[in-house]
Each structure stands twice: as C-alpha cells, then as structure tokens.
Design a protein around this motif. Structure first.
Motif, mmCIF file in Angstrom:
data_model
loop_
_atom_site.group_PDB
_atom_site.id
_atom_site.type_symbol
_atom_site.label_atom_id
_atom_site.label_comp_id
_atom_site.label_asym_id
_atom_site.label_seq_id
_atom_site.Cartn_x
_atom_site.Cartn_y
_atom_site.Cartn_z
ATOM 1 N N THR A 159 0.881 -1.135 -0.056
ATOM 2 C CA THR A 159 0.025 -0.108 0.178
ATOM 3 C C THR A 159 0.890 1.216 -0.164
ATOM 4 O OG1 THR A 159 -0.011 -0.028 2.310
ATOM 5 C CG2 THR A 159 -1.765 -1.137 1.310
ATOM 6 N N LYS A 160 0.145 2.402 -0.486
ATOM 7 C CA LYS A 160 0.981 3.406 -0.263
ATOM 8 C C LYS A 160 1.177 4.260 0.888
ATOM 9 C CE LYS A 160 0.303 4.738 -5.432
ATOM 10 N NZ LYS A 160 -0.044 5.903 -6.350
ATOM 11 N N LYS A 161 1.875 5.145 1.067
ATOM 12 C CA LYS A 161 2.246 6.118 2.168
ATOM 13 C C LYS A 161 0.795 6.514 2.792
ATOM 14 C CE LYS A 161 4.984 9.679 4.227
ATOM 15 N NZ LYS A 161 6.004 10.626 3.998
ATOM 16 N N SER A 169 -6.372 -1.136 -0.253
ATOM 17 C CA SER A 169 -6.362 0.313 -0.413
ATOM 18 C C SER A 169 -6.593 0.386 -2.025
ATOM 19 C CB SER A 169 -4.871 0.815 -0.491
ATOM 20 O OG SER A 169 -4.670 2.155 -1.046
ATOM 21 N N ILE A 170 -7.420 1.455 -2.151
ATOM 22 C CA ILE A 170 -8.178 1.780 -3.717
ATOM 23 C C ILE A 170 -7.616 3.070 -4.140
ATOM 24 C CG2 ILE A 170 -10.260 2.433 -5.077
ATOM 25 C CD1 ILE A 170 -10.175 -0.503 -3.828
ATOM 26 N N GLU A 171 -6.680 3.120 -5.337
ATOM 27 C CA GLU A 171 -6.354 4.169 -5.880
ATOM 28 C C GLU A 171 -6.985 4.483 -7.174
ATOM 29 O OE1 GLU A 171 -1.835 5.070 -7.565
ATOM 30 O OE2 GLU A 171 -2.751 3.351 -8.102
ATOM 31 N N THR A 208 -2.661 -4.234 0.265
ATOM 32 C CA THR A 208 -2.825 -4.503 -1.262
ATOM 33 C C THR A 208 -3.189 -3.244 -1.759
ATOM 34 O OG1 THR A 208 -4.922 -5.634 -1.479
ATOM 35 C CG2 THR A 208 -3.171 -7.074 -1.362
ATOM 36 N N THR A 209 -3.013 -3.030 -3.090
ATOM 37 C CA THR A 209 -3.711 -1.633 -3.642
ATOM 38 C C THR A 209 -4.193 -2.241 -4.988
ATOM 39 O OG1 THR A 209 -1.868 -0.154 -2.707
ATOM 40 C CG2 THR A 209 -3.116 0.540 -4.670
ATOM 41 N N THR A 210 -5.580 -1.760 -5.126
ATOM 42 C CA THR A 210 -5.986 -1.848 -6.608
ATOM 43 C C THR A 210 -6.311 -0.581 -7.134
ATOM 44 O OG1 THR A 210 -7.543 -3.711 -5.617
ATOM 45 C CG2 THR A 210 -8.285 -2.488 -7.457
#
Length: 347
Positions: A159-161, A169-171, A208-210
């Motif tokens: 995941t991002k900062k 996390s959703i981007e 995780t990031t989607t």
C-alpha cells in the motif's frame, strides 16, 4: 376609420401560418398516437428515433429540445403555444407502455419529460464489460453522449504511504479526454476513491492496492455519475469483493424549481443547482464470491455519496433525492439483469 383599421390589422396579425409549429391540423389532437412503437424498458433508442421523426415531421420537436421557446405573456401566440405544448406532452405519454407510466413524473413540461425518459431508459444499451484485454477488469459506460471507460488493475501487494496496511487500498486515477489533470479531476478522484472504498470489502486483501483508472471518452454532462457507474462495473468484472454495488445519477434543479435527471453539459451550465447522488444496490447473486461476507449494516435505503453544487433548499434537496432514488432503482434492475446473465461473471 382608425378603429376599423386597427381591428383589421389585429385580425391579420393573429392568423397562424399553416406551416407554423403552433398550428395543429384537424386530425391532430391529444388522443392521437403518432408512432406505433411503445416505449418499454429495453427499446429506448428505437422509440426515441421514431418519436423524433414523427415530431419533426409535424414541426413539433422543438417543444422537446427547448428550441421552441414559450412566448411572453403579452404575445398573442402564448395561448396557442400552450395548446400545442400540452398536445405534445400527451403524445409522448400516449407512446409509453402502460407498465412504465407509474415511473414517469407528472411533469407537464415536454422538454423535462423528454429529458427524464432519456435519463431513465437510454442507459440500457450503454454499458459493457471486459472492454480492455490487459486490465484485470474493465467496463464502458455511456449515459446520453457522455462515455467513460474504467480499468481495474490489482490487487497488487503493498500500500502507499498514509494508507492502512491492515486493509486493502483503492487508488483512483482520472484521465481527461484532453489536457492535463487539474483541480476538478483531482476532486473527482477523491470522490470516487471515497465512494469505491465504501462499497469494497477492504479486509479481505489487506496490504494490497487496487488501481482504478477512468478514461473520459466524451463529456456531455453528468460525467461523475457516469464514471462511478463504470468503475463499479469494472470492479465486478475484476472480481473485487464488494459489499454491494453502487448506482449514481445527477439531479438538476432549474430556476423554475423543476428537477431533471442526467442533464447535458449545456443544461448543467444553466441550472440553479445540481447534486450527484450514489445509492447502494445489493444484488447477492451477481457479486463475486465472498462479497457478502461482511458485518456491515445493509444500505438498501441509504445513500453512499452526495455532492451538491450551487444552492438549493432542504425541500428541493429531498425532491432530488426522491427522484434520484426512483430513477436509480430502475438502473439497478437493469444492472442486476445484465450481471446475472453475463457468462464471464467471476465466482
């Protein structure tokens, strides 16, 4: 002499040209059916083409697109305009299948009625899944002439900062049709991120990031609701676990206090105020496996997101809410049927 001349002049000035849009021939009345095609939930394009041709052949379509403006109170044409306008409204109502009449508002404005029917039913042919081969999930959504493509990549590890590693996390990345990303696009990204996070089950794939990428193909109004609907469908296509789907709509308030749905770009610019609304839609049989494994309270009668532009009273806001909920209920039914019949549905 002068009085007689004035009377003769007035009589001549009020005589209607037979080719005027304010004229009705003897066979034309409110009980007439001007097309044999009845509007159903699945044939808006066919119906609208037929109605448009019929109205244009009678020089009356201007009452629907607003190009035939209402005369001023002191214009002798005002009464005739009202007669023809009411006739056009009734012609439209005559062409709607009886099963849909309960969903149509009681507006007596031909332009608002035409716009409302387009907003409720033109979307039926406006979405598709798996539009992009390289994305994990994708969807194209059209509302009127507005079109957005959504692509989903992930979930990817990490995941991002400033993101919670104990949750997914959703981007969101917004790509305008032309030019660079500016303040409006960043605002759209923020609203979309909050909306999508609220419908995703973030505890299933922690750390995780989607990534959800929105590409604007064309913008003719109601752009954010179109993007939200595209993103939601793309998440389903990617198999991302969801609590429920979301359906979005734009409700505008005219200076006269009328509520219209999913306006064009030009209509948005002339509105007194408008609100973007996002409602939940639980469809357990159409969501990816594991999507309903959540203890969150159902939001069937709630609202996920509400973004207002301009100033409107509380009463008008709730009018928009009522109209928006009714319209998205039909959109939800369409989405449910489309997802349940899709052979590529995950899970």
């Amino acid at each position: 002499m002068t009085g007689a001349d004035d009377g003769t002049s007035a009589s001549a000035s009020t005589k209607l040209d037979p080719l005027s849009p304010f004229s009705l021939v003897n066979q034309e009345g409110p009980g007439q059916a001007i097309t044999h095609i009845k509007l159903r939930s699945d044939n808006y394009e066919e119906w609208s083409r037929s109605m448009r041709r019929s109205l244009k052949s009678r020089r009356k379509f201007g009452f629907c697109d607003g190009s035939i403006a209402k005369p001023t109170d002191d214009d002798f044409l005002l009464s005739q305009w009202e007669v023809v306008h009411c006739t056009v409204v009734q012609w439209i109502m005559n062409s709607i299948d009886p099963s849909l009449l309960d969903s149509v508002s009681d507006t007596e404005d031909a332009r608002l009625l035409w716009t409302e029917l387009a907003a409720q039913y033109s979307v039926v042919n406006g979405c598709s899944r798996s539009s992009l081969n390289r994305a994990h999930g994708s969807a194209t959504w059209s509302q009127g002439d507005t079109k957005v493509i959504a692509a989903v990549y992930g979930p990817k590890a990490g995941t991002k900062k400033n993101e919670n590693p104990e949750k997914a996390s959703i981007e969101v990345i917004w790509k305008p049709k032309t030019g660079q990303t500016g303040k409006p696009e960043r605002e759209y990204e923020m609203i979309l991120k909050r909306t999508l996070q609220s419908i995703c089950i973030l505890t299933i794939n922690p750390n995780t990031t989607t990534s959800v990428i929105l590409q604007v193909v064309n913008d003719d109004g109601a752009l954010l609701p179109c993007a939200i609907n595209a993103a939601c469908l793309a998440l389903v296509d990617a198999g991302i676990p969801l609590k429920h789907l979301a359906v979005s709509i734009c409700c505008c308030l005219t200076e006269a206090g009328e509520v219209i749905l999913d306006p064009t770009k030009l209509e948005e610019q002339t509105m007194k105020a408008f609100v973007y609304l996002v409602f939940p839609n639980s469809i357990s049989s159409a969501l990816p496996q594991g999507s309903l494994d959540t203890n969150d309270e159902p939001m069937e009668h709630g609202i996920i997101t509400s973004v207002t532009h301009g100033v409107m009273s509380v009463e008008n806001y709730f009018r928009c809410l009522e109209r928006g909920r009714a319209a998205t209920a039909k959109l939800s039914n369409f989405l449910r049927n489309r997802l349940q019949s899709a052979p590529q549905l995950p899970g």
